[in-house]
Write a protein that holds these residues in place. Sequence first.
Motif: not given
Length: 279
Positions: A122, A130, A152-153, A156-157, A212, A216, A219
């Motif tokens: 992460d 990110s 952030h989302h 990461r996605a 996961q 993301h 979101e």
Amino acid sequence: MNPKATPGALQAQVAGSSFYAGMRVLPKAEREAMYAIYAFCRAVDDIADDQVGDRASRAAALEIWRDDIDSLYAGGPPGQAALVAQAVSRFELARADFHAVIDGMAMDVVGDIRWPPAATLDLYCDRVASAVGRLSVRVFGMEEAPGLALAHHLGRALQLTNILRDIDEDAAIGRVYLPWEPIVAAGIAITVPLEVIADPRIDDVARTVARQAQAHYAEAQAILATRPRGHLIAPRLMAAAYAKVLARMSAEGWRAPRRRVRVSKLALLWTVLRLSLTR
């Protein structure tokens, strides 16, 4: 001006990437700033992925970039960082985010990343993806709270999707970014990268990571659905295009032999047109 930092030279570097379709629809100043951010990321990524240079020289090359970024922010000679100087000035980009990207690349230089703990993965995603998002949302003109959340989302996605897409290519150079915990839970023996990814149970591990990534994406889409202020075709495009890549990979599965799923440039252009008509 450094000829490599001219708008035309920066555009040429981006033209072959899947991000180009989203960048080219931005207004001129924003477009050129995104080209510069991309060029910076490409430069430090090339250092991290260099399979010829030794680790010490690659680490030193990253530190030169860090020093040049610091000099730029201190008002001194920017060196290589001249390519982002205008973007930094115009959009008040944060030095910490450039440092974070360099820190992420350094993680690949210190030693090849193999089955990192979930927390380390992460952190890696935050630094190499990110953080780029945090630079980008400043250029897009987003307000701070939704901008940071989107970075952030979506960062990461996108990074988790890339990890799932590049399993074989990464293992070929000694890297496995899939996290330790689901690998152990699946009962896969920790041996060498090519053996680990050849185990058919790697599909279970990949699906854990895919869930996961999907969370993301959800979101990120929820943030975009609120129609926050800013030039948002680019992040909407990347979210739509890469979520489809993830869906295609999930349908095919991750048992070897794997087929590398690519982003269709024609589909990207169609998505840009659709988003332009519906924004």
